[in-house]
Enzyme design. Structure first.
Site, mmCIF file in Angstrom:
data_model
loop_
_atom_site.group_PDB
_atom_site.id
_atom_site.type_symbol
_atom_site.label_atom_id
_atom_site.label_comp_id
_atom_site.label_asym_id
_atom_site.label_seq_id
_atom_site.Cartn_x
_atom_site.Cartn_y
_atom_site.Cartn_z
ATOM 1 N N CYS A 1 39.871 47.067 -15.881
ATOM 2 C CA CYS A 1 39.265 46.863 -14.562
ATOM 3 C C CYS A 1 37.817 47.326 -14.670
ATOM 4 O O CYS A 1 37.557 48.486 -15.011
ATOM 5 C CB CYS A 1 40.009 47.690 -13.526
ATOM 6 S SG CYS A 1 39.236 47.666 -11.894
ATOM 7 N N CYS B 1 34.312 41.345 -14.108
ATOM 8 C CA CYS B 1 35.502 41.671 -13.313
ATOM 9 C C CYS B 1 36.648 40.951 -13.993
ATOM 10 O O CYS B 1 36.535 39.754 -14.300
ATOM 11 C CB CYS B 1 35.332 41.181 -11.877
ATOM 12 S SG CYS B 1 36.866 41.271 -10.916
HETATM 13 N N1 DGL Z 1 39.757 43.564 -11.495
HETATM 14 C C1 DGL Z 1 38.816 44.405 -10.805
HETATM 15 C C2 DGL Z 1 37.591 44.588 -11.690
HETATM 16 O O1 DGL Z 1 37.663 44.246 -12.860
HETATM 17 C C3 DGL Z 1 38.259 43.870 -9.521
HETATM 18 C C4 DGL Z 1 39.007 43.601 -8.343
HETATM 19 C C5 DGL Z 1 38.899 44.638 -7.257
HETATM 20 O O2 DGL Z 1 37.968 44.577 -6.428
HETATM 21 O O3 DGL Z 1 39.779 45.481 -7.253
HETATM 22 O O4 DGL Z 1 36.565 45.050 -11.246
#
Ligand code: DGL
Length: 281
Positions: free
Chosen positions: A76, A187
């Site tokens: 993440c 992301c």
């Molecule tokens: N998957 C998360 C990231 O890589 C983003 C999504 C979220 O806002 O939780 O930043």
């Protein structure tokens, strides 16, 4: 836990986006055991205060470590941007985040030294990407674009129709205007819309992060003599803090494999003392 008992690779995200990283790791390292946690009950991280994400992320890190993780992968970008050093200080197992491998790849790929970064609001505000890019090459111009809706449409499993195409076009426009030749999908949800991004950014190199992360995981295990020998089939466990049935449908779509079970887990907030248990159904 004795280090000899640590056998699995723990991977976590705010939702299903980290499964894009997990998929690449499963392809590269089928012999390894993996535990994936999606914080779907707390999604999204991108619009939350960094202190809240940090606290939640530390609780998840502790839960993942307690499952016997020999390596923790923060799949993440938001959690990596705001909490990676805290996780590294807190956990005994090595912890790797998604930003550094992506930045390495982008700095190597750019020819005109103009790099774009699509990310959540929290990641963009943190300044983590420009800081790391400039640590490699202070002369690179970085255009960061916060895309608050993009992770949500992927998390909701929205079909890639006109509405999503419009959101993607809005995110890509400032990058086209800036003349970037390389864009980091900052992301882990965004690789799910990579075909739409490619259409908006012709001739631009997209750094999706997942292949770079799989390489980073393999390299870390190798350096630490913690890799399993090839030839076995590793185990996979999936857990989330929200709706397990919805997670399973999306996870099967993203990974392209059937998933036998998804555990309901609430790791709790850091310092609450009450987290860490299964939700019980
Ligand atoms: N998957 C998360 C990231 O890589 C983003 C999504 C979220 O806002 O939780 O930043």
């Amino acid at each position: 836990m004795a280090s000899g008992a640590r056998q699995a690779i723990g991977v976590f995200d705010s939702g299903v986006g980290g499964l894009t990283v997990l998929g690449a790791c499963l392809d590269a390292l089928p012999q390894e055991d993996f535990v994936y946690f999606g914080d779907t009950g707390f999604f999204p991280y991108g619009d939350k205060d960094p202190a809240v994400v940090r606290s939640r992320t530390l609780a998840i890190g502790r839960w993942v470590a307690a499952q016997g993780a020999k390596l923790v992968v923060v799949a993440c970008n938001t959690a990596t941007a705001v909490a990676l050093p805290d996780l590294q200080r807190e956990l005994d197992a090595p912890v790797i985040g998604v930003i550094r491998p992506e930045v390495h790849a982008a700095v190597r790929a750019t020819r005109n030294r103009r790099i774009g970064v699509l990310a959540t609001e929290a990641t963009t505000r943190s300044g983590a990407y420009p800081r790391m890019i400039h640590a490699h090459d202070a002369g690179v111009s970085v255009t960061g674009v916060a895309c608050p809706d993009l992770a949500t449409v992927v998390q909701n499993g929205e079909p890639l129709g006109d509405r999503v195409a419009g959101i993607v076009a809005g995110c890509a426009a400032p990058l086209v205007a800036a003349g970037v030749d390389t864009v980091i999908l900052g992301c882990t949800h965004f690789p799910a819309v990579a075909p739409l991004l490619r259409a908006e950014l012709p001739g631009v190199t997209l750094i999706e992060g997942r292949a770079e992360m799989a390489q980073e995981v393999a390299g870390t295990l190798h350096r630490r003599h913690a890799a399993r020998a090839a030839g076995r089939r590793g185990t996979r466990r999936y857990a989330c803090s929200g709706d397990t049935a919805a997670f399973r449908v999306l996870a099967e779509r993203i990974l392209g494999v059937p998933i036998a079970a998804v555990e309901a887990v609430d790791p709790g907030a850091a310092g609450s003392g009450g987290g860490g248990g299964p939700l019980g159904g």
